[in-house]
Enzyme design. Structure first.
Site, mmCIF file in Angstrom:
data_model
loop_
_atom_site.group_PDB
_atom_site.id
_atom_site.type_symbol
_atom_site.label_atom_id
_atom_site.label_comp_id
_atom_site.label_asym_id
_atom_site.label_seq_id
_atom_site.Cartn_x
_atom_site.Cartn_y
_atom_site.Cartn_z
ATOM 1 N N PHE A 25 0.827 -1.205 0.000
ATOM 2 C CA PHE A 25 0.000 0.000 0.000
ATOM 3 C C PHE A 25 0.865 1.260 0.000
ATOM 4 C CE2 PHE A 25 -2.437 3.378 2.006
ATOM 5 C CZ PHE A 25 -3.558 3.393 1.199
ATOM 6 N N LEU A 28 2.061 1.773 -3.491
ATOM 7 C CA LEU A 28 0.945 2.201 -4.337
ATOM 8 C C LEU A 28 0.603 3.656 -4.069
ATOM 9 C CD1 LEU A 28 -1.321 1.657 -6.370
ATOM 10 C CD2 LEU A 28 -2.696 0.796 -4.470
ATOM 11 N N HIS A 29 0.550 4.046 -2.817
ATOM 12 C CA HIS A 29 0.239 5.434 -2.472
ATOM 13 C C HIS A 29 1.246 6.394 -3.106
ATOM 14 C CE1 HIS A 29 -0.589 9.095 -0.338
ATOM 15 N NE2 HIS A 29 0.533 9.020 0.344
ATOM 16 N N ARG A 30 2.543 6.078 -3.007
ATOM 17 C CA ARG A 30 3.560 6.952 -3.606
ATOM 18 C C ARG A 30 3.373 7.045 -5.124
ATOM 19 N NH1 ARG A 30 6.661 4.660 0.544
ATOM 20 N NH2 ARG A 30 7.524 3.040 -0.808
ATOM 21 N N PRO A 175 -5.283 10.294 -3.065
ATOM 22 C CA PRO A 175 -4.017 9.616 -3.390
ATOM 23 C C PRO A 175 -3.853 8.270 -2.675
ATOM 24 C CG PRO A 175 -3.623 11.918 -2.848
ATOM 25 C CD PRO A 175 -5.056 11.626 -2.521
#
Length: 187
Positions: A25, A28-30, A175
């Site tokens: 996660f 993925l967030h970045r 985001p």
């Protein structure tokens, strides 16, 4: 959100599924921060609120072009040995949708008082009157451990996922791939 990509955590003797999901996660967030609008959404097919588990599967929902753009980024570097990455696939027709949103607990009366002082210019006495000392709200939802690159702090990102017997609704995604208003196809 007519396409999706499924990711599944692989068993690992050194890392628990929770640790791997937190790492996945975070990556993925970045990657989502760098994507232009509209962003993609995420869902957890094995979500279990009662067991406070997000499961070991993650779906990324979006347009074929947006998912292809995400796939071109090297965001999965370091995770390839820990996941099975499915192809970008057309989402099946469904009459059900899922809304995946962040829930924040009002857990610290002191923090809430400081916020009142800062935002509303209240005196400390007025802030105490508006926010009395009491135990904070406790959430029993599944959560991810997130490290904020802007503040350097770690926090729990509580996830509420609810299936609805309605078609998916379009909207904005954060985001984190979450939305308080938009919903995704549920299958």
């Amino acid at each position: 959100m007519d396409h999706y990509q499924a990711l599944r955590l692989l068993p690992d003797p050194e890392f628990s599924p929770t640790v791997l999901l937190n790492a996945l996660f975070a990556k993925l967030h970045r990657a989502l921060v760098d994507l232009p609008e509209p962003r993609v959404g995420i869902s957890f097919p094995e979500y279990d609120a009662a067991g406070q588990s997000l499961g070991e599967r993650l779906r990324i929902h979006g347009s074929a072009a947006m998912l292809a753009a995400l796939s071109e980024q090297p965001w999965l570097r370091g995770m390839r040995d820990h996941i099975a990455n499915g192809p970008i696939t057309v989402a099946p027709e469904t009459s059900h949708s899922v809304r995946v949103r962040r829930v924040q607990a009002k857990s610290s009366p002191e923090r809430l008082r400081r916020r009142l002082l800062r935002r509303h210019g209240l005196t400390p006495e007025a802030a105490i009157a508006r926010q009395p000392l009491r135990d904070g709200e406790r959430l029993s939802l599944p959560w991810l451990e997130v490290h904020s690159t802007s503040t350097g702090q770690r926090f729990r990102l509580f996830i509420d996922q609810q299936v609805h017997p309605e078609p998916p609704m379009s909207g904005q995604f954060s985001p984190y791939g979450l939305s308080a208003t938009a919903s995704l196809p549920w299958f």
